[in-house]
Design a protein around this motif. Structure first.
Motif, short mmCIF file in Angstrom:
data_model
loop_
_atom_site.label_atom_id
_atom_site.label_comp_id
_atom_site.label_asym_id
_atom_site.label_seq_id
_atom_site.Cartn_x
_atom_site.Cartn_y
_atom_site.Cartn_z
N PRO A 134 0.83 -1.20 0.00
CA PRO A 134 0.00 0.00 0.00
C PRO A 134 0.87 1.25 0.00
N PRO A 135 0.49 2.30 -0.74
CA PRO A 135 1.32 3.51 -0.80
C PRO A 135 1.63 4.09 0.57
N GLU A 136 0.68 4.03 1.51
CA GLU A 136 0.93 4.61 2.82
C GLU A 136 2.03 3.86 3.57
N GLU A 137 2.20 2.57 3.30
CA GLU A 137 3.26 1.82 3.95
C GLU A 137 4.62 2.16 3.34
N LEU A 138 4.66 2.37 2.04
CA LEU A 138 5.90 2.81 1.42
C LEU A 138 6.31 4.19 1.92
N LEU A 139 5.34 5.09 2.03
CA LEU A 139 5.65 6.45 2.48
C LEU A 139 6.07 6.49 3.94
N ALA A 140 5.71 5.46 4.71
CA ALA A 140 6.04 5.42 6.14
C ALA A 140 7.38 4.77 6.42
N MET A 141 8.10 4.32 5.37
CA MET A 141 9.41 3.69 5.59
C MET A 141 10.35 4.64 6.32
N GLU A 142 11.09 4.09 7.28
CA GLU A 142 12.00 4.91 8.09
C GLU A 142 13.20 5.41 7.28
N ALA A 143 13.65 4.62 6.32
CA ALA A 143 14.85 4.97 5.56
C ALA A 143 14.65 4.53 4.11
N ARG A 144 15.63 4.87 3.27
CA ARG A 144 15.53 4.57 1.84
C ARG A 144 16.56 3.53 1.41
N ASN A 145 16.85 2.60 2.29
CA ASN A 145 17.81 1.56 1.94
C ASN A 145 17.12 0.21 1.77
N ASP A 146 17.90 -0.79 1.35
CA ASP A 146 17.32 -2.10 1.07
C ASP A 146 16.73 -2.74 2.32
N SER A 147 17.41 -2.58 3.46
CA SER A 147 16.90 -3.19 4.69
C SER A 147 15.53 -2.65 5.07
N ALA A 148 15.32 -1.34 4.88
CA ALA A 148 14.04 -0.74 5.24
C ALA A 148 12.91 -1.28 4.37
N LEU A 149 13.21 -1.54 3.09
CA LEU A 149 12.16 -2.09 2.23
C LEU A 149 11.89 -3.56 2.56
N VAL A 150 12.93 -4.32 2.84
CA VAL A 150 12.71 -5.70 3.28
C VAL A 150 11.84 -5.72 4.54
N TRP A 151 12.11 -4.80 5.45
CA TRP A 151 11.30 -4.68 6.66
C TRP A 151 9.86 -4.32 6.31
N ALA A 152 9.64 -3.43 5.36
CA ALA A 152 8.28 -3.05 4.97
C ALA A 152 7.52 -4.26 4.41
N LEU A 153 8.21 -5.09 3.63
CA LEU A 153 7.57 -6.29 3.09
C LEU A 153 7.20 -7.27 4.21
N LEU A 154 8.10 -7.46 5.16
CA LEU A 154 7.83 -8.35 6.29
C LEU A 154 6.73 -7.78 7.17
N LEU A 155 6.80 -6.49 7.45
CA LEU A 155 5.81 -5.87 8.32
C LEU A 155 4.41 -5.97 7.73
N HIS A 156 4.30 -5.84 6.42
CA HIS A 156 2.99 -5.97 5.76
C HIS A 156 2.37 -7.33 6.07
N ARG A 157 3.19 -8.36 6.05
CA ARG A 157 2.68 -9.71 6.35
C ARG A 157 2.31 -9.84 7.83
N LEU A 158 3.13 -9.29 8.71
CA LEU A 158 2.83 -9.38 10.14
C LEU A 158 1.54 -8.66 10.48
N ARG A 159 1.32 -7.52 9.87
CA ARG A 159 0.09 -6.76 10.13
C ARG A 159 -1.14 -7.47 9.62
N ARG A 160 -0.96 -8.36 8.64
CA ARG A 160 -2.09 -9.15 8.14
C ARG A 160 -2.37 -10.34 9.03
N GLY A 161 -1.54 -10.54 10.06
CA GLY A 161 -1.80 -11.61 11.01
C GLY A 161 -0.99 -12.86 10.80
#
Length: 266
Positions: A134-161
């Motif tokens: 979701p765009p709001e999750e991309l915009l909420a990333m803490e940083a602009r590096n590869d680790s932050a995006l990997v975290w965003a992908l993982l966090l999306h799954r965790l938030r889905r339960g």
């Protein structure tokens, strides 16, 4: 590359007992790691996250500079105690302007996360997985590096339960499919459980005395440290390591014969 460590314990442990006091603890690994395969010095930031009794949301202390240059950290580590901790020192893949925001652990809600590795072909290689967020999750990333995006992908799954280990395994496979030449040693915890992946670098664990430590490398030479095979998913609680399972990629994900990331440590 980076170095990271997490532990869960039956009793509260001072941060310094496992980060600073050991001869080869994370504090020393900032400038003299013994088993780091890529890079030599982890001076591009550090962080530690811990859970206070009765509070499910962890606190964090992060800085953009090297751990040894922070004159306050050893004093903080002497008095702060916790049963669950995740800490990391960073060797950046590429220069950036995100300062301490790029330093692990990343956090959201009850979760802490760290990435020891690098994503091949970054940033273009993860364009497709990123487009699924979701765009709001991309915009909420803490940083602009590869680790932050990997975290965003993982966090999306965790938030889905999704369960911690399942979400971690799915994220590793998703990133590896998009960027086959990647190193994806990940740590994630929720205050009681650690999930970790090995994918291209070392991971060890030490269990006993009412706690489990999972780390990029042993902080001492005592017997009992166990090396985790590459491409393995590990889960652990204070009672011990609860599972070690195969994390090999699906058949359509190729293994590279050479590692073009070798000259670009993360």
């Amino acid at each position: 590359m980076c170095r990271h460590i997490a532990w869960v314990a039956a009793r509260e442990v001072p941060l310094g007992e496992l980060l600073v006091a050991p001869e080869h603890g994370l504090y020393r690994q900032a400038w003299a790691p013994r088993r780091q395969r890529y890079g030599t010095v982890n001076a591009d930031g550090f962080g530690v996250g811990w859970y206070a009794a009765g509070d499910p949301v962890p606190a964090r202390y992060r800085r953009a500079g090297p751990l040894w240059a922070d004159l306050s950290f050893t004093d903080l580590a002497r008095v702060v105690r916790s049963r669950a901790v995740l800490a990391a020192v960073r060797d950046a893949t590429a220069p950036g302007a995100d300062a301490e925001a790029a330093a692990a652990p990343f956090a959201s809600g009850p979760w802490l996360f760290s990435h020891n590795g690098a994503v091949g072909g970054w940033p273009g290689s993860l364009a497709a997985p990123a487009a699924g967020l979701p765009p709001e999750e991309l915009l909420a990333m803490e940083a602009r590096n590869d680790s932050a995006l990997v975290w965003a992908l993982l966090l999306h799954r965790l938030r889905r339960g999704e369960a911690l280990a399942r979400a971690l395994a799915a994220t590793v496979r998703e990133v590896a499919a998009a960027a086959p030449v990647s190193r994806l040693n990940l740590l994630v915890m929720d205050g009681s459980t650690i999930a970790a992946s090995t994918w291209g670098d070392s991971l060890w664990y030490l269990a006993g005395s009412g706690r489990v430590v999972v780390a990029s490398e042993p902080y001492d030479d005592r017997p009992g440290w166990c090396e985790v095979p590459d491409r393995t998913l590990l889960t652990a609680t204070a009672a011990g390591v609860t599972s070690l399972s195969d994390l090999s990629e699906p058949a359509h994900v190729r293994r590279a014969s050479a590692d073009p990331l070798e000259e670009s440590p993360a």
